[in-house]
Design a protein around this motif. Structure first.
Motif, PDB file in Angstrom:
ATOM      1  N   GLY A 416      60.955  14.693  98.357  1.00 19.67           N
ATOM      2  CA  GLY A 416      62.042  15.660  98.255  1.00 19.67           C
ATOM      3  C   GLY A 416      62.280  16.409  99.551  1.00 19.67           C
ATOM      4  N   LEU A 417      61.207  16.777 100.246  1.00 18.23           N
ATOM      5  CA  LEU A 417      61.353  17.461 101.532  1.00 18.23           C
ATOM      6  C   LEU A 417      61.990  16.547 102.570  1.00 18.23           C
ATOM      7  N   ALA A 418      61.621  15.263 102.550  1.00 25.32           N
ATOM      8  CA  ALA A 418      62.223  14.317 103.485  1.00 25.32           C
ATOM      9  C   ALA A 418      63.722  14.170 103.222  1.00 25.32           C
ATOM     10  N   LEU A 419      64.115  14.167 101.948  1.00 28.48           N
ATOM     11  CA  LEU A 419      65.544  14.092 101.629  1.00 28.48           C
ATOM     12  C   LEU A 419      66.282  15.338 102.099  1.00 28.48           C
ATOM     13  N   GLN A 420      65.658  16.498 101.933  1.00 30.92           N
ATOM     14  CA  GLN A 420      66.301  17.724 102.403  1.00 30.92           C
ATOM     15  C   GLN A 420      66.477  17.734 103.911  1.00 30.92           C
ATOM     16  N   GLY A 421      65.520  17.147 104.621  1.00 38.31           N
ATOM     17  CA  GLY A 421      65.621  17.101 106.070  1.00 38.31           C
ATOM     18  C   GLY A 421      66.602  16.077 106.581  1.00 38.31           C
ATOM     19  N   THR A 422      67.060  15.173 105.715  1.00 37.58           N
ATOM     20  CA  THR A 422      68.014  14.142 106.135  1.00 37.58           C
ATOM     21  C   THR A 422      69.358  14.334 105.437  1.00 37.58           C
ATOM     22  N   GLY A 424      70.107  16.435 103.092  1.00 35.81           N
ATOM     23  CA  GLY A 424      70.447  17.842 102.896  1.00 35.81           C
ATOM     24  C   GLY A 424      71.188  18.436 104.075  1.00 35.81           C
ATOM     25  N   THR A 425      70.873  17.985 105.268  1.00 36.07           N
ATOM     26  CA  THR A 425      71.567  18.500 106.458  1.00 36.07           C
ATOM     27  C   THR A 425      73.015  18.037 106.516  1.00 36.07           C
ATOM     28  N   LEU A 426      73.341  16.986 105.745  1.00 29.99           N
ATOM     29  CA  LEU A 426      74.712  16.478 105.708  1.00 29.99           C
ATOM     30  C   LEU A 426      75.533  17.110 104.597  1.00 29.99           C
ATOM     31  N   GLY A 427      74.950  18.054 103.900  1.00 31.18           N
ATOM     32  CA  GLY A 427      75.667  18.743 102.840  1.00 31.18           C
ATOM     33  C   GLY A 427      75.599  18.081 101.483  1.00 31.18           C
ATOM     34  N   VAL A 428      74.729  17.071 101.320  1.00 28.30           N
ATOM     35  CA  VAL A 428      74.591  16.403 100.029  1.00 28.30           C
ATOM     36  C   VAL A 428      73.816  17.319  99.081  1.00 28.30           C
ATOM     37  N   PRO A 429      74.355  17.593  97.874  1.00 29.72           N
ATOM     38  CA  PRO A 429      73.609  18.455  96.941  1.00 29.72           C
ATOM     39  C   PRO A 429      72.363  17.748  96.424  1.00 29.72           C
ATOM     40  N   LEU A 430      71.224  18.400  96.581  1.00 30.79           N
ATOM     41  CA  LEU A 430      69.948  17.815  96.196  1.00 30.79           C
ATOM     42  C   LEU A 430      69.158  18.794  95.336  1.00 30.79           C
ATOM     43  N   SER A 431      68.378  18.249  94.454  1.00 31.88           N
ATOM     44  CA  SER A 431      67.470  19.083  93.674  1.00 31.88           C
ATOM     45  C   SER A 431      66.334  19.567  94.561  1.00 31.88           C
ATOM     46  N   ALA A 432      65.639  20.591  94.102  1.00 33.99           N
ATOM     47  CA  ALA A 432      64.520  21.137  94.864  1.00 33.99           C
ATOM     48  C   ALA A 432      63.401  20.103  94.951  1.00 33.99           C
ATOM     49  N   PRO A 433      62.599  20.146  96.014  1.00 36.47           N
ATOM     50  CA  PRO A 433      61.473  19.206  96.121  1.00 36.47           C
ATOM     51  C   PRO A 433      60.529  19.272  94.926  1.00 36.47           C
ATOM     52  N   GLU A 434      60.432  20.435  94.287  1.00 31.57           N
ATOM     53  CA  GLU A 434      59.547  20.544  93.125  1.00 31.57           C
ATOM     54  C   GLU A 434      60.017  19.659  91.973  1.00 31.57           C
TER      55      GLU A 434
END
Length: 593
Positions: A416-422, A424-434
């Motif tokens: 989840g953290l890796a998705l937020q760092g990639t 997520g920076t493009l504005g894609v809505p993502l759930s929390a890493p938890e």
């Protein structure tokens, strides 16, 4: 009538499946079995007793673990340097586990080709047969007590294993004890009691009764588990499992509190377009679970190869090469758990989270306030796999559920953290890493331990959020598919068999039977696969007596032997019943004429 009984206790029989007639086994209802079978009320009461006893024992088991942890951290090593507090307890715990194993003659039940635990032996007076059954049951419960004590030392010192496997072992031990209270239950009734004990163990261990019920149905009562034995009616079996799980969970909540096994964060699926990301996580979890089970198998084989004489678990004092090697083998088996504990302690110097401290470490990963980096979480996954493999392979006592949960939480959070760092920076809505961590828990648990439905329901039962089922079910399905098929039941041997051993090799299909035969050792004998759960009937036994004996013991198939003990053939209960019906029809027709 001459009938010889032999029963081998094995919840995962390797013998071929014998199908009687259309594959239907005789019902164990009172209408069919009459007075020869134990009344259903006795089985229900026995299941209730198993649930209450298992719940109370598991409460005491967990309290003992906490007491050992408190003694180590506050009394013995309270003022020690931090690195000593990390390294020394697992190593000393390993020494204690090894010495205890030598004192009790090993933690595993003796690998005998047959056991009289489920049914009395063929010789002796009824009183002698009953005494033999009691002795076998008490021996099995004594082994469970020894394994539980070893697990208390293992987990209390922080080694990288878990308490859920021993909890189920405790539940099934009480089920074997309840067998003495229901002597007419037969093999099928004992199997139902074992399922109730397994469900009670999971229910009390996780404070999740629904998951306990599904675990019993999915693992102990799944197709292939004791199919050659006639079981009680499905409604009775399910009622037994439900009662045992509910009562065990109630006792556990009274003794340990009603909070879930681990705290879960608020879950929110941002968009259904995010589901493919969860499915990719499921595939990744399956691959990691494969690495995990392979690592455990390699560690177990390596420690066995290093043992003098190449012997595994069993009698630690026996050796065919004389006293000197016996002493050496005995000393090495006493030190093996210390090697695993010391390795775990050294690995924890970089990441103390890999040590067992209940589910506090999992709670830390699921907590936003203590979020680690994706790199740190990836390191935790690798170190946890190594530490658990060394702990398990060296002979430390404990299960694989808690390590699987930890690995899944760390892997999912890192993903989840890796998705937020990639993305997520493009504005894609993502759930929390938890959220990804929770799905990772279910996916790794399903693949590594072979319980996909139980894993999915466990996460739902702990979160009480219906939305979590959508990504969880998809991820669990792909994880179970991508995981190790040969090792999908890696933890079930400790959960459903009489002993506590779990023999597994590396994953991957063997090319052919000839290759497997070449790789097999001489220790693998026919007795390992023989299922003693059949009735031996003398060739001259009248059919009505044979039918009564097979119904009484819950046998669908029996072996017919001649006067000298030679095997004449195999006969099914359905075939004998049809013979009786045909004879009755013929006799009725002659009278009508």
């Amino acid at each position: 009538m001459q009938a010889l009984h032999a029963e081998r206790e094995n919840s995962r029989p390797l013998a071929p499946r014998y199908v009687a007639g259309e594959g239907e086994f005789p019902s164990s209802s009172n209408e069919q079995h009459g007075d020869e079978e134990a009344p259903e009320i006795q089985l229900l009461l026995a299941a209730c007793g198993v649930g209450l006893a298992a719940g109370a024992s598991i409460v005491g088991f967990n309290l003992c673990i906490h007491a050992v942890q408190s003694l180590i951290s506050h009394e013995f090593l309270g003022n020690a340097e931090p690195w000593i507090l990390l390294v020394l307890p697992p190593a000393l715990g390993g020494v204690a586990v090894g010495l205890l194993g030598i004192a009790v003659g090993g933690y595993d039940d003796p690998p005998t080709p047959g056991s009289k635990e489920a049914l009395p032996g063929p010789q002796g007076e009824p009183e002698e047969q009953a005494a033999s059954v009691r002795a076998d049951v008490f021996q099995a419960m004594g082994r469970t007590l020894a394994r539980s004590a070893g697990a208390i030392l293992t987990l209390g010192s922080g080694a990288s294993l878990g308490p859920e496997g021993p909890s189920v072992d405790i539940g099934q031990a009480w089920a074997k004890g309840a067998r003495l209270l229901v002597p007419g239950a037969g093999a099928g009734g004992l199997h139902a009691l074992l399922a109730a004990g397994a469900g009670a163990g999971v229910a009390a261990g996780f404070n999740a009764p629904l998951s306990g019920v599904l675990f019993a149905l999915e693992s102990v009562l799944q197709p292939g588990q004791g199919e050659q034995k006639a079981r009680p009616a499905p409604s009775l079996t399910l009622a037994m499992v439900l009662l045992a799980a509910a009562l065990a969970a109630a006792v556990s909540q009274a003794g340990l509190g009603s909070s879930p096994a681990f705290r879960v964060p608020a879950y929110r699926l941002e968009s259904y377009a995010e589901l493919p990301l969860f499915l990719a996580l499921g595939t990744l979890c399956g691959l990691v679970a494969t690495s995990f089970t392979y690592s455990v198998g390699v560690a177990e084989d390596a420690f066995k190869d290093l043992t003098p004489g190449g012997q595994g678990e069993g009698d630690p004092s026996g050796d065919a090469d004389g006293g000197r090697q016996s002493i050496g083998a005995c000393a090495w088996r006493a030190l093996m758990p210390a090697v695993g504990g010391l390795t775990t302690g050294v690995l924890s110097l970089g990441h103390p989270e890999i040590l067992y401290h209940g589910f506090d470490n999992v709670n830390a990963i699921l907590s936003v306030s203590s979020r680690l980096s994706a790199w740190d979480l990836s390191e935790l996954v690798v170190l946890k796999i190594i530490a658990t493999s060394m702990s398990r392979g060296s002979g430390l006592q404990g299960g694989l559920y808690a390590p699987s949960i930890f690995i899944g939480a760390a892997l999912g959070s890192a993903y989840g953290l890796a998705l937020q760092g990639t993305l997520g920076t493009l504005g894609v809505p993502l759930s929390a890493p938890e959220a990804y961590a929770l799905v990772g828990v279910a996916a790794v648990l399903a693949s590594a331990c072979g319980v996909p439905l139980t894993a999915a329901l466990l996460v739902f039962e702990l979160t009480r959020d219906y939305l979590i089922l959508l990504p969880t079910l998809g991820a669990v399905g792909l994880s179970f598919w991508a995981g190790p098929p040969a090792l999908a039941t890696l933890d079930l041997e400790a959960l459903t068999a009489a002993g506590g051993s779990e023999e597994h090799g590396p994953p991957g299909a063997v090319p052919d039977v000839a290759t497997a035969a070449a790789l097999s050792s001489q220790a693998l004998t026919v007795a390992c696969a023989a299922d003693g759960g059949c009735l031996l009937l003398a060739a001259g036994t009248p059919v009505p007596e044979a039918v009564a004996a097979m119904r009484r013991g819950g046998h669908a198939v029996s072996v017919v032997v001649g006067p000298g003990g030679e095997v004449v053939g195999v006969v099914s209960l359905v075939t004998l019943e049809r013979l009786l019906l045909a004879e009755a029809a013929t006799a009725g027709g002659e009278e009508a004429q």
